[in-house]
Write a protein that holds these residues in place. Structure first.
Motif, PDB file in Angstrom:
ATOM      1  N   ILE A  80     -13.144  31.805 -16.164  1.00 60.37           N
ATOM      2  CA  ILE A  80     -14.320  31.066 -15.709  1.00 60.37           C
ATOM      3  C   ILE A  80     -14.007  29.585 -15.594  1.00 60.37           C
ATOM      4  O   ILE A  80     -14.347  28.923 -14.608  1.00 60.37           O
ATOM      5  N   GLU A  81     -13.309  29.045 -16.610  1.00 62.70           N
ATOM      6  CA  GLU A  81     -12.954  27.623 -16.581  1.00 62.70           C
ATOM      7  C   GLU A  81     -12.023  27.312 -15.412  1.00 62.70           C
ATOM      8  O   GLU A  81     -12.143  26.275 -14.760  1.00 62.70           O
ATOM      9  N   SER A  82     -11.095  28.204 -15.142  1.00 64.69           N
ATOM     10  CA  SER A  82     -10.169  28.004 -14.026  1.00 64.69           C
ATOM     11  C   SER A  82     -10.899  28.026 -12.691  1.00 64.69           C
ATOM     12  O   SER A  82     -10.639  27.204 -11.797  1.00 64.69           O
ATOM     13  N   LEU A  83     -11.824  28.960 -12.532  1.00 64.36           N
ATOM     14  CA  LEU A  83     -12.594  29.051 -11.293  1.00 64.36           C
ATOM     15  C   LEU A  83     -13.460  27.819 -11.074  1.00 64.36           C
ATOM     16  O   LEU A  83     -13.560  27.301  -9.953  1.00 64.36           O
ATOM     17  N   VAL A  84     -14.076  27.334 -12.141  1.00 60.57           N
ATOM     18  CA  VAL A  84     -14.896  26.124 -12.040  1.00 60.57           C
ATOM     19  C   VAL A  84     -14.033  24.925 -11.645  1.00 60.57           C
ATOM     20  O   VAL A  84     -14.411  24.109 -10.795  1.00 60.57           O
ATOM     21  N   GLY A  85     -12.848  24.829 -12.243  1.00 62.12           N
ATOM     22  CA  GLY A  85     -11.938  23.741 -11.901  1.00 62.12           C
ATOM     23  C   GLY A  85     -11.503  23.793 -10.448  1.00 62.12           C
ATOM     24  O   GLY A  85     -11.457  22.765  -9.759  1.00 62.12           O
ATOM     25  N   MET A  86     -11.187  25.014  -9.982  1.00 62.19           N
ATOM     26  CA  MET A  86     -10.797  25.167  -8.579  1.00 62.19           C
ATOM     27  C   MET A  86     -11.956  24.806  -7.645  1.00 62.19           C
ATOM     28  O   MET A  86     -11.752  24.200  -6.590  1.00 62.19           O
ATOM     29  N   LEU A  87     -13.175  25.175  -8.009  1.00 61.30           N
ATOM     30  CA  LEU A  87     -14.342  24.875  -7.190  1.00 61.30           C
ATOM     31  C   LEU A  87     -14.572  23.366  -7.097  1.00 61.30           C
ATOM     32  O   LEU A  87     -14.825  22.837  -6.005  1.00 61.30           O
ATOM     33  N   VAL A  88     -14.456  22.679  -8.222  1.00 60.17           N
ATOM     34  CA  VAL A  88     -14.646  21.224  -8.223  1.00 60.17           C
ATOM     35  C   VAL A  88     -13.584  20.538  -7.368  1.00 60.17           C
ATOM     36  O   VAL A  88     -13.873  19.639  -6.575  1.00 60.17           O
ATOM     37  N   ALA A  89     -12.316  20.986  -7.497  1.00 56.74           N
ATOM     38  CA  ALA A  89     -11.224  20.402  -6.708  1.00 56.74           C
ATOM     39  C   ALA A  89     -11.448  20.654  -5.216  1.00 56.74           C
ATOM     40  O   ALA A  89     -11.210  19.770  -4.383  1.00 56.74           O
ATOM     41  N   SER A  90     -11.912  21.852  -4.861  1.00 56.10           N
ATOM     42  CA  SER A  90     -12.172  22.172  -3.459  1.00 56.10           C
ATOM     43  C   SER A  90     -13.277  21.303  -2.876  1.00 56.10           C
ATOM     44  O   SER A  90     -13.187  20.840  -1.733  1.00 56.10           O
ATOM     45  N   LEU A  91     -14.304  21.062  -3.652  1.00 57.72           N
ATOM     46  CA  LEU A  91     -15.409  20.216  -3.194  1.00 57.72           C
ATOM     47  C   LEU A  91     -14.941  18.783  -2.966  1.00 57.72           C
ATOM     48  O   LEU A  91     -15.330  18.134  -1.988  1.00 57.72           O
ATOM     49  N   LEU A  92     -14.083  18.289  -3.853  1.00 51.24           N
ATOM     50  CA  LEU A  92     -13.562  16.933  -3.700  1.00 51.24           C
ATOM     51  C   LEU A  92     -12.709  16.815  -2.435  1.00 51.24           C
ATOM     52  O   LEU A  92     -12.827  15.855  -1.668  1.00 51.24           O
TER      53      LEU A  92
END
Length: 265
Positions: free
Chosen positions: A34-46
């Protein structure tokens, strides 16, 4: 007895320290899914938020460089015409290599209001037009166009039209002469120049500015988020070409200067 107590204290301390270390190690074992997916989502948005700015900046920089190179090509062409390295017509005056437009361009007469011109009232007399046969319409093919190469060499229209796939070619150059009626060979003329990209598609509509009726500028803009409009000229400009014996009066007649006493003198 004392020795036994010291041993118990050391043992208890060691046991507690091992428990703390074990507890901390369990927290640092790694990220959960879950933490990895959230991190990937934040990076993608940036990345998605700054990507348009990066693309716009890159495209604008490339387009600005293209316009600068087109301006240099136009100036090189004008210098070549002025110096005689590019001939405007054959030695026997039977063939025009650079076509004459506005042959009925009225000579300035201080006593005739119709010959007085200004950029505000008569923009078509100063700018390049794409309105009728007396002006310089946008090219429909490479016929009559010069080729400007990356090494600065300018190829003649004949070579340019018959070898349009030359890899060194960078721009097409369209040129015409604006000559005042009844002017002599030493009176000079105004040279009209358009520069088009080499990748212009002649199978599609090629555009140019219109200035005589409703002024409409159609050159390529520097700010762009893509490849730019390759069907529009990179730059349009005019420059006066004078001869050794060109008089100020001849220049004044061509420009339509409203300063009567200056033209008369």
């Amino acid at each position: 007895m004392i020795h036994h107590k010291q041993f118990k204290i050391k043992h208890s301390f060691s046991k507690g320290l091992n428990q703390i270390l074990k507890h901390n190690n369990s927290k640092d074992d790694g990220f959960t899914i879950i933490e990895s997916l959230v991190g990937m989502l934040v990076a993608s948005l940036l990345v998605a938020s700054i990507a348009p700015m990066i693309l716009l900046s890159t495209a604008t920089r490339l387009q600005s460089r293209r316009v600068e190179q087109g301006s240099q090509a136009a100036k090189s062409f004008i210098d070549a015409v002025r110096s005689g390295r590019i001939a405007v017509q054959s030695s026997d005056s039977t063939d025009e290599y650079i076509k004459t437009i506005n042959a009925e361009f009225k000579k300035y007469d201080p006593s005739d209001e119709n010959t007085k011109r200004s950029l505000e009232k008569n923009p078509g007399d100063y700018l390049i037009n794409d309105t009728d046969d007396k002006e310089m319409p946008a090219p429909q093919d490479a016929t009559g166009l010069y080729c400007f190469q990356t090494d600065g060499f300018i190829r003649t229209p004949f070579n340019c039209a018959n070898d349009s796939n030359n890899q060194k070619d960078q721009f097409y150059i369209q040129a015409s002469r604006i000559i005042v009626e009844n002017s002599g060979p030493e009176d000079g003329y105004r040279l009209a120049v358009r520069v088009y990209r080499k990748d212009v598609d002649f199978d599609q509509t090629v555009v140019a500015s219109v200035a005589s009726i409703e002024p409409s500028k159609k050159t390529q803009t520097i700010v762009t988020n893509g490849l730019g409009n390759k069907q529009a000229p990179v730059i349009e400009l005019t420059a006066d070409v004078i001869k050794n014996n060109t008089t100020f009066l001849a220049l004044c007649s061509r420009l339509g200067n409203a300063a009567e006493k200056d033209c008369q003198n």
